[in-house]
Design a protein around this motif. Structure first.
Motif, PDB file in Angstrom:
ATOM      1  N   ARG A  75     -27.306   2.482  11.137  1.00  0.00           N
ATOM      2  CA  ARG A  75     -27.178   1.554  11.988  1.00  0.00           C
ATOM      3  C   ARG A  75     -27.940   0.158  11.496  1.00  0.00           C
ATOM      4  NH1 ARG A  75     -24.783   0.982  17.172  1.00  0.00           N
ATOM      5  NH2 ARG A  75     -25.915  -0.105  18.383  1.00  0.00           N
ATOM      6  N   LEU A  76     -27.394  -0.716  11.985  1.00  0.00           N
ATOM      7  CA  LEU A  76     -27.759  -2.237  11.378  1.00  0.00           C
ATOM      8  C   LEU A  76     -27.741  -3.144  12.728  1.00  0.00           C
ATOM      9  CD1 LEU A  76     -25.623  -2.756   8.178  1.00  0.00           C
ATOM     10  CD2 LEU A  76     -27.996  -1.758   8.509  1.00  0.00           C
ATOM     11  N   GLY A  77     -28.955  -3.124  13.266  1.00  0.00           N
ATOM     12  CA  GLY A  77     -28.959  -3.826  14.628  1.00  0.00           C
ATOM     13  C   GLY A  77     -27.989  -3.471  15.506  1.00  0.00           C
ATOM     14  N   GLN A 128     -15.673   2.381   4.915  1.00  0.00           N
ATOM     15  CA  GLN A 128     -15.609   0.899   4.635  1.00  0.00           C
ATOM     16  C   GLN A 128     -15.374   0.224   5.886  1.00  0.00           C
ATOM     17  OE1 GLN A 128     -13.738   1.075   0.023  1.00  0.00           O
ATOM     18  NE2 GLN A 128     -12.944  -0.516   1.632  1.00  0.00           N
ATOM     19  N   GLU A 129     -16.112   0.685   7.080  1.00  0.00           N
ATOM     20  CA  GLU A 129     -16.020   0.128   8.326  1.00  0.00           C
ATOM     21  C   GLU A 129     -17.528  -0.466   9.001  1.00  0.00           C
ATOM     22  OE1 GLU A 129     -12.174   2.753   9.991  1.00  0.00           O
ATOM     23  OE2 GLU A 129     -14.341   2.918  10.693  1.00  0.00           O
ATOM     24  N   LEU A 130     -17.394  -1.581   9.476  1.00  0.00           N
ATOM     25  CA  LEU A 130     -18.419  -1.968  10.317  1.00  0.00           C
ATOM     26  C   LEU A 130     -18.361  -2.203  11.755  1.00  0.00           C
ATOM     27  CD1 LEU A 130     -21.298  -3.255   9.670  1.00  0.00           C
ATOM     28  CD2 LEU A 130     -20.240  -5.542   9.439  1.00  0.00           C
ATOM     29  N   HIS A 131     -18.840  -1.416  12.937  1.00  0.00           N
ATOM     30  CA  HIS A 131     -18.460  -1.414  14.195  1.00  0.00           C
ATOM     31  C   HIS A 131     -19.507  -2.354  14.804  1.00  0.00           C
ATOM     32  CE1 HIS A 131     -15.708   2.099  13.875  1.00  0.00           C
ATOM     33  NE2 HIS A 131     -16.248   2.227  12.590  1.00  0.00           N
ATOM     34  N   PHE A 144     -25.571  -1.884  -0.823  1.00  0.00           N
ATOM     35  CA  PHE A 144     -26.740  -2.095  -1.574  1.00  0.00           C
ATOM     36  C   PHE A 144     -27.842  -2.685  -0.908  1.00  0.00           C
ATOM     37  CE2 PHE A 144     -28.919  -4.525  -4.807  1.00  0.00           C
ATOM     38  CZ  PHE A 144     -28.969  -3.498  -5.879  1.00  0.00           C
ATOM     39  N   LEU A 145     -27.516  -3.973   0.038  1.00  0.00           N
ATOM     40  CA  LEU A 145     -28.629  -4.628   0.713  1.00  0.00           C
ATOM     41  C   LEU A 145     -28.975  -3.718   1.730  1.00  0.00           C
ATOM     42  CD1 LEU A 145     -26.341  -8.199   1.261  1.00  0.00           C
ATOM     43  CD2 LEU A 145     -28.285  -7.485  -0.360  1.00  0.00           C
ATOM     44  N   SER A 146     -28.010  -2.810   2.387  1.00  0.00           N
ATOM     45  CA  SER A 146     -28.765  -2.080   3.443  1.00  0.00           C
ATOM     46  C   SER A 146     -29.433  -1.061   3.118  1.00  0.00           C
ATOM     47  CB  SER A 146     -27.493  -1.652   4.388  1.00  0.00           C
ATOM     48  OG  SER A 146     -26.682  -0.813   3.689  1.00  0.00           O
ATOM     49  N   ARG A 155     -21.948 -12.618   5.941  1.00  0.00           N
ATOM     50  CA  ARG A 155     -22.779 -13.503   7.041  1.00  0.00           C
ATOM     51  C   ARG A 155     -21.950 -13.656   8.102  1.00  0.00           C
ATOM     52  NH1 ARG A 155     -25.559 -17.296   2.771  1.00  0.00           N
ATOM     53  NH2 ARG A 155     -27.698 -16.388   2.577  1.00  0.00           N
ATOM     54  N   LYS A 156     -20.416 -13.860   7.841  1.00  0.00           N
ATOM     55  CA  LYS A 156     -19.887 -14.110   9.005  1.00  0.00           C
ATOM     56  C   LYS A 156     -19.440 -12.786   9.944  1.00  0.00           C
ATOM     57  CE  LYS A 156     -15.201 -15.956  10.070  1.00  0.00           C
ATOM     58  NZ  LYS A 156     -15.854 -17.030  11.163  1.00  0.00           N
ATOM     59  N   TYR A 157     -19.136 -11.705   9.287  1.00  0.00           N
ATOM     60  CA  TYR A 157     -19.254 -10.271   9.942  1.00  0.00           C
ATOM     61  C   TYR A 157     -20.533 -10.105  10.803  1.00  0.00           C
ATOM     62  CZ  TYR A 157     -15.503  -9.475   6.317  1.00  0.00           C
ATOM     63  OH  TYR A 157     -14.411  -9.808   5.531  1.00  0.00           O
ATOM     64  N   LEU A 158     -21.499 -10.542  10.457  1.00  0.00           N
ATOM     65  CA  LEU A 158     -23.100  -9.928  11.158  1.00  0.00           C
ATOM     66  C   LEU A 158     -23.434 -10.955  11.998  1.00  0.00           C
ATOM     67  CD1 LEU A 158     -24.608  -8.646   7.981  1.00  0.00           C
ATOM     68  CD2 LEU A 158     -23.788  -7.283   9.809  1.00  0.00           C
ATOM     69  N   GLU A 159     -22.478 -12.069  12.221  1.00  0.00           N
ATOM     70  CA  GLU A 159     -23.194 -13.166  12.706  1.00  0.00           C
ATOM     71  C   GLU A 159     -23.111 -12.856  14.407  1.00  0.00           C
ATOM     72  OE1 GLU A 159     -20.529 -16.510  12.291  1.00  0.00           O
ATOM     73  OE2 GLU A 159     -19.063 -15.597  13.407  1.00  0.00           O
TER      74      GLU A 159
END
Length: 238
Positions: free
Chosen positions: A140-142, A151-154, A172-174, A210-214
């Motif tokens: 979970r990222l926020g 390879q998915e971000l929901h 890597f970052l998460s 950054r665009k995906y997570l904005e």
């Protein structure tokens, strides 16, 4: 074969001791690069990856304490130990305050040095989570859910399909949320080397993420100038 050996960066200005320790550690199964001063050591760190650094304290131009500060700033994941003739308690405490994982006083017992190095490397590797487990776990990222395996971000009902490189970078970052991920560490882990062009490529993929997570204002990828990136996730008060 040398690529599989534990990699040691030895920084020692005493020619006799530097040669002796290099030969002894190589006989004991370590790959050793011996730098005679701090500037040469930093230049080598910019080229290659090491598992541990051994730093003499009393050196001309840049002493071991100054070198340690540079390492902590530029290569925060590199553990280091001090090797010194200085035995005052204040010096020992200063060494540990700078982040040293051990402190050995001269004259050096070579067998003791090897035992300590092996214990430190074993502890460091034992504390690292399994890479495959890290890569595959859903996290979970926020307000987002990240599935590295697919390879998915929901985000709510939206699914963002990541490229392999985007997926590797976010993984890597998460795994280092709210901690610095050094440029060099990212590049070596994902690209296998680091140079100007790979750094530019990294910046492009950071822009994508950054665009995906904005859509979540509590998430940002922070640029730490000259050092790396931090995936910042602000915890909700609720």
């Amino acid at each position: 074969m040398a690529d599989k050996l534990p990699r040691i960066l030895l920084v020692e200005d005493d020619t006799s001791l530097g040669y002796l320790l290099t030969e002894y550690l190589q006989l004991k199964g370590f790959y050793v690069f011996w730098a005679s001063d701090g500037k040469k050591a930093l230049a080598k760190l910019n080229e290659d990856v090491y598992d541990l650094a051994i730093l003499d304290i009393m050196m001309p131009e840049m002493d071991g304490f100054s070198l340690a500060r540079n390492i902590k700033s530029q290569y925060p994941d590199l553990p280091f130990i001090f090797l010194t003739a200085k035995s005052l308690k204040v010096d020992v405490l200063k060494g540990f305050s700078l982040g040293a994982v051990d402190y050995l006083k001269k004259p050096i017992d070579e067998e003791e040095l090897v035992v300590r190095i092996e214990a430190l490397l074993s502890h460091i590797k034992g504390g690292e989570p399994d890479q495959e487990e890290i890569s595959n776990e859903v996290r979970r990222l926020g307000k987002y859910t990240f599935n590295p395996l697919n390879q998915e971000l929901h985000f709510d009902e939206e699914v963002i399909h990541l490229t392999s490189r985007e997926n590797e970078l976010l993984t890597f970052l998460s795994s280092r949320i709210n901690r610095l991920a050094a440029h060099r560490d990212i590049l070596m882990a994902l690209w296998g080397s680091h140079d100007y062009f790979k750094q530019k490529s990294l910046n492009v993929f950071i822009t994508h993420l950054r665009k995906y997570l904005e859509k979540d204002e509590d998430i940002r990828i922070e640029n730490v100038h000259g050092q790396g990136f931090i995936l910042r996730i602000r915890q909700s008060d609720t």
